[in-house]
Design an enzyme around this catalytic site. Sequence first.
Site, short mmCIF file in Angstrom:
data_model
loop_
_atom_site.label_atom_id
_atom_site.label_comp_id
_atom_site.label_asym_id
_atom_site.label_seq_id
_atom_site.Cartn_x
_atom_site.Cartn_y
_atom_site.Cartn_z
N ARG A 50 12.99 15.43 50.37
CA ARG A 50 11.68 14.86 50.05
C ARG A 50 10.83 14.93 51.30
NH1 ARG A 50 11.87 11.31 53.17
NH2 ARG A 50 9.66 11.00 52.84
N GLY A 51 9.53 14.63 51.11
CA GLY A 51 8.59 14.77 52.23
C GLY A 51 7.98 16.16 52.12
N ALA A 52 6.65 16.21 52.22
CA ALA A 52 5.94 17.46 51.89
C ALA A 52 6.44 18.69 52.65
CB ALA A 52 4.44 17.23 52.10
N ARG A 87 7.64 19.47 41.66
CA ARG A 87 6.85 18.28 42.02
C ARG A 87 5.39 18.71 42.21
NH1 ARG A 87 9.19 14.16 46.26
NH2 ARG A 87 7.78 12.82 45.08
N GLN A 198 11.31 4.53 50.59
CA GLN A 198 11.43 5.49 51.70
C GLN A 198 11.27 4.81 53.06
OE1 GLN A 198 9.66 6.04 48.92
NE2 GLN A 198 9.51 8.20 48.41
N ASP A 238 0.48 14.16 51.62
CA ASP A 238 1.10 15.18 50.76
C ASP A 238 0.11 16.26 50.37
OD1 ASP A 238 2.55 12.46 50.36
OD2 ASP A 238 3.99 14.04 49.88
N ASN A 248 -1.28 10.39 49.64
CA ASN A 248 -0.01 10.06 50.30
C ASN A 248 0.71 9.06 49.40
OD1 ASN A 248 1.77 10.40 52.60
ND2 ASN A 248 1.34 8.27 53.09
N LYS A 249 1.87 8.66 49.83
CA LYS A 249 2.72 7.78 49.01
C LYS A 249 1.95 6.56 48.52
CE LYS A 249 6.00 8.50 48.02
NZ LYS A 249 6.25 9.15 46.72
O1 MRU Z 1 7.81 11.26 47.38
P1 MRU Z 1 8.09 11.70 48.79
O2 MRU Z 1 9.08 10.82 49.48
O3 MRU Z 1 8.42 13.16 48.87
O4 MRU Z 1 6.69 11.51 49.48
C1 MRU Z 1 6.51 11.64 50.87
C2 MRU Z 1 5.33 10.92 51.33
O5 MRU Z 1 4.43 10.59 50.60
C3 MRU Z 1 5.31 10.56 52.74
O6 MRU Z 1 4.60 9.38 52.88
C4 MRU Z 1 4.74 11.52 53.68
O7 MRU Z 1 3.71 10.94 54.38
C5 MRU Z 1 4.23 12.81 53.30
S1 MRU Z 1 5.41 13.96 53.85
C6 MRU Z 1 5.52 13.86 55.59
#
Ligand code: MRU
Length: 356
Positions: A50-52, A87, A198, A238, A248-249
């Site tokens: 996970r994480g962009a 995703r 997370q 993201d 973002n999240k």
């Molecule tokens: O759903 P995820 O865990 O893949 O999302 C990741 C995020 O949103 C993180 O906050 C992050 O800032 C982006 S990836 C470095």
Amino acid sequence: MPFVQPFPTLARDGDAAAILDQTLLPYRRETRRLATLEEAAHAIRAMQVRGAPLIGATAAFGVALALREDASDARLAHALATLAATRPTAVNLHWALARMRARLEPLAPASRHDAAWAEAEAIRVEDRETCAAIGHHGVELLLALAARRDGPVRVMTHCNAGWLATLGAGTALAPVYEARERGIGVHVWVSETRPRNQGLLTAWELREAGVAHTLIADNAAGLLIARGEVDVVITGADRVAANGDSANKIGTYLKALAAREAGVPFYIAAPLSTVDFACPDGAAIPIEDRDADEVLAVQGLTEDGQLARVRLAPPDAAAANPAFDVTPARLITGILTECGLSTPERLREQCPNPWT
Ligand code: MRU
């Protein structure tokens, strides 16, 4: 010393990929082998990775896995489509697939498999350098804040934008790790980040790295910001739209609102591969809706140390689970990329994206 991931998030293992399974963290550290396109797609969908930036690189590895026995045009198209559907929000996924397509489509099928591995590996290595550059630029912000304080600089972050989300030091946490290297005192407020938690990954990372931090419930962030206990908020992203609106999240937007109200700077840290100049603004960013079950139940350790999942909600409770929100550009003090610090409005001019 350049940052080295304590455990690689993604690596080539012969004709397969090895990932750190993030669905088991922070309780268990297990490496999982991905040998097929389907396994790579599942790893992204199920958030084993996970994480962009890491999602993008895993998708690139997934293309290489797909072409092992059949590198025909049809197989390549199938691999790209399968991975693209995993995703929706993190644009790095589509960035990496577009890059793989551009590299592989013009080649004869016989040369595609090797070329796919080479391109996937290039994406992995470049992200490590990108994270390092974000850290170098971002540490200047922390240095400036440190000069105005006696104690450690109090950073608030959200979700996990550390090394677990990338192939290097991370995005939002890269300046924090750089500060640690330079002996600048930093304390990080880590919000839990319901429903996938997370923030626990961030707490685990920071503990391993010996960086002072405190875990908080998401709802505590506003109070801490209003009470003057936060010097700066730094989160990842993201997808950053052309006008600087940033997805973002879920929960990031509330932190940005609280920060603006209190006069606390709010920064986004992300590679240029997260910037989507084809997307005009935040309203055009697709927001992932995930399974309601992620809200209704939670995973953790029982008192005897067993990994278990327990249901939180009453039977038949309905739940909605939007996984991201959009922080409008007007609430963002600056965007840190590998090319430096920019305002949201001037991002395109200051940091022309080499990919679009
Ligand atoms: O759903 P995820 O865990 O893949 O999302 C990741 C995020 O949103 C993180 O906050 C992050 O800032 C982006 S990836 C470095």
